[in-house]
Design an enzyme around this catalytic site. Structure first.
Site, mmCIF file in Angstrom:
data_model
loop_
_atom_site.group_PDB
_atom_site.id
_atom_site.type_symbol
_atom_site.label_atom_id
_atom_site.label_comp_id
_atom_site.label_asym_id
_atom_site.label_seq_id
_atom_site.Cartn_x
_atom_site.Cartn_y
_atom_site.Cartn_z
ATOM 1 N N CYS A 6 0.827 -1.217 0.000
ATOM 2 C CA CYS A 6 0.000 0.000 0.000
ATOM 3 C C CYS A 6 0.853 1.255 0.000
ATOM 4 O O CYS A 6 1.424 1.630 1.029
ATOM 5 C CB CYS A 6 -0.919 -0.018 1.215
ATOM 6 S SG CYS A 6 -1.919 1.464 1.366
ATOM 7 N N CYS A 18 -0.352 4.066 2.275
ATOM 8 C CA CYS A 18 -0.044 3.854 3.698
ATOM 9 C C CYS A 18 1.428 4.111 3.997
ATOM 10 O O CYS A 18 1.769 4.726 5.000
ATOM 11 C CB CYS A 18 -0.349 2.420 4.121
ATOM 12 S SG CYS A 18 -1.826 1.713 3.427
ATOM 13 N N ASP A 19 2.305 3.609 3.148
ATOM 14 C CA ASP A 19 3.718 3.520 3.530
ATOM 15 C C ASP A 19 4.691 4.366 2.699
ATOM 16 O O ASP A 19 5.872 4.432 3.029
ATOM 17 C CB ASP A 19 4.163 2.044 3.466
ATOM 18 C CG ASP A 19 3.352 1.185 4.435
ATOM 19 O OD1 ASP A 19 2.974 1.707 5.491
ATOM 20 O OD2 ASP A 19 3.099 0.007 4.128
#
Ligand code: NAP
Length: 307
Positions: free
Chosen positions: A131, A134-135
């Protein structure tokens, strides 16, 4: 006989559990084969509202679960292996034990497809991610690699150029599944290097417990080489967890639940929440929102039926 059974214990399932528990419906949550869902595979979550310093993914999802338990939601380990949704009450086989429920909330999610390398699995959350939203932020000015040749890979690569020093897009063929527009956009970005007809054979370095590079193999020439990488994003698709419901509720060609408006599915009394239906947003906060919607619809449905 349960009023509500919720399948899945990610953000969607746990939030549905809070709402149905607070509505006094005594929900049963079946945790599923990936308890905690996608958040249990991430580290720091910085985009869930209410946590200015960020919060660890596994901690966040566990806190939502605790909140549901506080209001009386019951949790059971295991997965649904088989389901009979042809009549009500619905029947579910949880690891072989059959239970009955008046309503069902399917929040079983979609699991990221992985390359399947041992080293990749060991380094998830330590430089390997599924993701970018997300990261990506953790790889400022670093060497980033994205695996895949579809729209997701293009989208992730483009997004990651905001952070990385460079982004290598590795695809196993020289033809792309991605739409023309996404491909052209990625090709036009000077930070993205296309590495085609190439597979990732190994992710380094398991002994250090973080990603330092990969071993690549050109499938045409058979030649292998190592390349320095700090963040590896796998974007080779997701698999919705709907197998027990195939042929019983309407699914699209890829197996995602087809929404009939709100949280409704094609079967009256069965509701969807989260990534099992949503292939677009896939965020913790949208999954939680969807869990709330499914819970409210289940509650209204039961009320209309006099329960
Ligand atoms: P996808 O279209 O199925 O593409 C998956 C890609 O991963 C393919 O290029 C495939 O290679 C590769 N792949 C699969 N298994 C692999 C493996 N084991 N090793 C290496 N490579 C592997 O999946 P997606 O990109 O997630 O897209 C899913 C759907 O969502 C599509 O309909 C897409 O259009 C849509 N979507 C749209 C947008 C957008 O419009 N903004 C963004 C994201 C997703 P091969 O090509 O060789 O099979």
């Amino acid at each position: 006989m349960f009023n509500v059974v919720i399948l899945g214990s990610g953000c969607a399932g746990n939030t549905a559990a809070i709402y149905t528990a607070r509505a006094n419906l005594k929900p049963l949550v079946i945790s599923g084969h990936e308890p905690g869902g996608q958040l249990s595979l991430t580290t720091l979550v910085e985009n869930f509202p209410g946590f200015p310093e960020g919060i660890d993914g596994p901690v966040l999802v566990d806190r939502i679960k605790q909140q549901a338990q506080h209001f009386g939601a019951e949790y059971r380990d295991g997965s649904v292996l088989e389901a009979d949704l042809s009549r009500r009450p619905f029947r579910l086989s949880v690891e072989g034990e059959w239970i009955e429920t008046r309503t069902l909330i399917i929040a079983t999610g979609a699991s990221a497809r992985w390359l399947g390398l041992d080293s990749e699995q060991k380094l998830i959350g330590k430089g390997v991610s599924s993701c970018a939203t997300c990261d990506g932020f953790f790889f400022r000015d670093k060497h980033i690699m994205v695996a895949g040749g579809g729209d997701s890979a293009m989208e992730e690569a483009l997004f990651l150029t905001r952070f990385g020093r460079d982004v290598a897009l590795v695809h196993r063929r020289d033809q792309f599944r991605a739409s023309r527009i996404m491909l052209d956009r990625a090709r036009a970005n000077p930070k993205i290097e296309f590495v085609t007809s190439t597979v990732i054979e190994e992710v380094h370095d398991v002994t250090k417990g973080l990603v330092t590079g990969v071993r690549l193999r050109n499938v045409a020439s058979g030649e292998t080489r190592d390349r320095e990488v700090d963040g590896l994003f796998i974007a080779i698709g997701h698999i919705p967890n709907t197998r027990p419901f195939a042929g019983q509720i309407e699914l699209d060609a890829d197996g995602y639940i087809v929404s009939k408006g709100g949280a409704r599915t094609s079967v009256t009394g069965v509701f969807h929440a989260g990534d099992v239906q949503d292939r677009t947003y896939r965020q913790a906060v949208t999954a939680s929102g969807a869990g709330c919607m499914a819970a409210m619809e289940a509650e209204r449905f039961l009320e209309a039926e006099g329960h």
